[in-house]
Motif scaffolding. Sequence first.
Motif, mmCIF file in Angstrom:
data_model
loop_
_atom_site.group_PDB
_atom_site.id
_atom_site.type_symbol
_atom_site.label_atom_id
_atom_site.label_comp_id
_atom_site.label_asym_id
_atom_site.label_seq_id
_atom_site.Cartn_x
_atom_site.Cartn_y
_atom_site.Cartn_z
ATOM 1 N N THR A 1 0.815 -1.580 0.276
ATOM 2 C CA THR A 1 0.217 -0.205 0.093
ATOM 3 C C THR A 1 0.632 1.399 -0.150
ATOM 4 O OG1 THR A 1 -1.550 -1.090 0.928
ATOM 5 C CG2 THR A 1 -1.450 1.179 1.255
ATOM 6 N N GLY A 2 0.844 2.687 -1.100
ATOM 7 C CA GLY A 2 1.217 3.425 -0.690
ATOM 8 C C GLY A 2 1.142 4.103 -2.294
ATOM 9 N N GLU A 3 2.030 5.865 -2.176
ATOM 10 C CA GLU A 3 1.628 6.202 -3.616
ATOM 11 C C GLU A 3 2.895 5.873 -4.401
ATOM 12 O OE1 GLU A 3 1.763 10.516 -2.488
ATOM 13 O OE2 GLU A 3 -0.181 9.961 -1.863
ATOM 14 N N TYR A 4 2.044 5.691 -5.219
ATOM 15 C CA TYR A 4 3.190 5.138 -6.971
ATOM 16 C C TYR A 4 2.992 6.623 -8.090
ATOM 17 C CZ TYR A 4 3.019 0.863 -4.691
ATOM 18 O OH TYR A 4 3.667 -0.271 -3.018
ATOM 19 N N THR A 5 3.311 7.135 -8.592
ATOM 20 C CA THR A 5 4.398 8.199 -9.729
ATOM 21 C C THR A 5 3.951 6.902 -10.754
ATOM 22 O OG1 THR A 5 5.446 9.053 -8.285
ATOM 23 C CG2 THR A 5 4.864 9.833 -10.394
ATOM 24 N N VAL A 6 3.299 7.199 -11.683
ATOM 25 C CA VAL A 6 3.473 6.729 -12.936
ATOM 26 C C VAL A 6 4.663 7.578 -13.795
ATOM 27 C CG1 VAL A 6 2.142 6.360 -15.427
ATOM 28 C CG2 VAL A 6 0.762 6.568 -13.314
ATOM 29 N N SER A 7 5.512 6.269 -14.198
ATOM 30 C CA SER A 7 7.073 7.011 -15.025
ATOM 31 C C SER A 7 6.435 7.259 -16.491
ATOM 32 C CB SER A 7 7.460 5.304 -14.542
ATOM 33 O OG SER A 7 7.223 4.627 -16.572
ATOM 34 N N SER A 8 7.370 7.782 -16.805
ATOM 35 C CA SER A 8 7.598 8.439 -17.841
ATOM 36 C C SER A 8 6.936 7.793 -19.307
ATOM 37 C CB SER A 8 8.941 8.573 -18.884
ATOM 38 O OG SER A 8 9.749 8.208 -18.776
ATOM 39 N N ALA A 9 7.868 6.373 -18.956
ATOM 40 C CA ALA A 9 6.948 4.948 -19.932
ATOM 41 C C ALA A 9 5.338 4.987 -19.541
ATOM 42 C CB ALA A 9 8.035 4.238 -19.520
ATOM 43 N N GLY A 10 4.620 5.590 -18.907
ATOM 44 C CA GLY A 10 3.504 4.924 -18.417
ATOM 45 C C GLY A 10 3.241 3.736 -17.452
ATOM 46 N N PHE A 11 4.375 3.493 -17.242
ATOM 47 C CA PHE A 11 3.689 2.110 -15.644
ATOM 48 C C PHE A 11 4.343 2.519 -14.609
ATOM 49 C CE2 PHE A 11 5.524 0.197 -19.899
ATOM 50 C CZ PHE A 11 4.926 -0.858 -20.165
ATOM 51 N N LEU A 12 3.789 1.987 -13.079
ATOM 52 C CA LEU A 12 4.307 2.323 -12.182
ATOM 53 C C LEU A 12 4.427 0.664 -11.763
ATOM 54 C CD1 LEU A 12 0.099 2.499 -9.988
ATOM 55 C CD2 LEU A 12 1.448 4.055 -10.889
ATOM 56 N N ALA A 13 5.474 1.234 -10.657
ATOM 57 C CA ALA A 13 6.219 0.080 -10.449
ATOM 58 C C ALA A 13 6.051 -0.262 -8.494
ATOM 59 C CB ALA A 13 7.816 0.746 -10.491
#
Length: 200
Positions: free
Chosen positions: A62-74
Motif C-alpha cells: 500500500t502506498g503512493e506511486y508515480t506513473v513513470s515517463s514510460a507509463g508504468f507503475l513500479a
Amino acid sequence: MNVIARMAAILLSLALSSCSHYIDAEPFSQIKSGQTFDRQGAYRLNPGDVVNVLVYGDDKLTGEYTVSSAGFLAIPLIPPVQAAGLTATQLGKKIRNALRVLIKKPRVTASITGAKNFRVFFAGEVNSVGVISLTNETSLLQALTMAGGLNDYASGRIVLVRKIAGQKIRRYSTDYEDILSGRGQLDRLNLEAGDVLIAE
C-alpha cells in the motif's frame, strides 16, 4: 519536458499571440473530445500522475506511486504495471490480477491523488491569466469561474483551443452568455488536458 507539457506550451504560445485580433474558430457544436476522460467521464492516467494504491491487509504494498515517463507503475513484488491510458478503476483491477500469484483473493483499490498533466491555460480578457492544475472533471463554466471570470474589456466571445487525435489543433468559439445560460449544455462541457481558453 513531456509531450503534454510541450504541446500545452505550444498551444499557449499560439493563444497569446492571437489575442490581439479576431481568432477564426468553429462553433462549439463541432467540438471534438480529447483523451483525458473515458466515455463514462473517468480520468485517464498520464505519465507523472500520482496514484494511491491500497492493498487491504498488506501495508508493504500500500502506498503512493508515480506513473513513470514510460507509463508504468513500479509496485514491489510484481512486474511493472501499465498505467497510462487507464482509469483508476481499471488500474486497480490490473494490479489485483497481478497480485493473484502472491495473495489469495487480493482486494485492491486505486485512486488518483495528483494529476500532474491535467492543466488548462487561460489567456485574453480573463481576470486571472495563467495555468490551473486540475484533479477531476471540470466544466467550461467552472474553469472560467476559477479564472475570475471576464474582465471589463471582454467582448464576451470565448475561444477554446484543443489538441485532438493525431496531434491536430482545433479552435472552437461561443459566447459567454451561452455558457452562463447553459445553451446547448455548454455549461456542462468538460475541459481536456492542455486546453487553452481565450476570452476576447
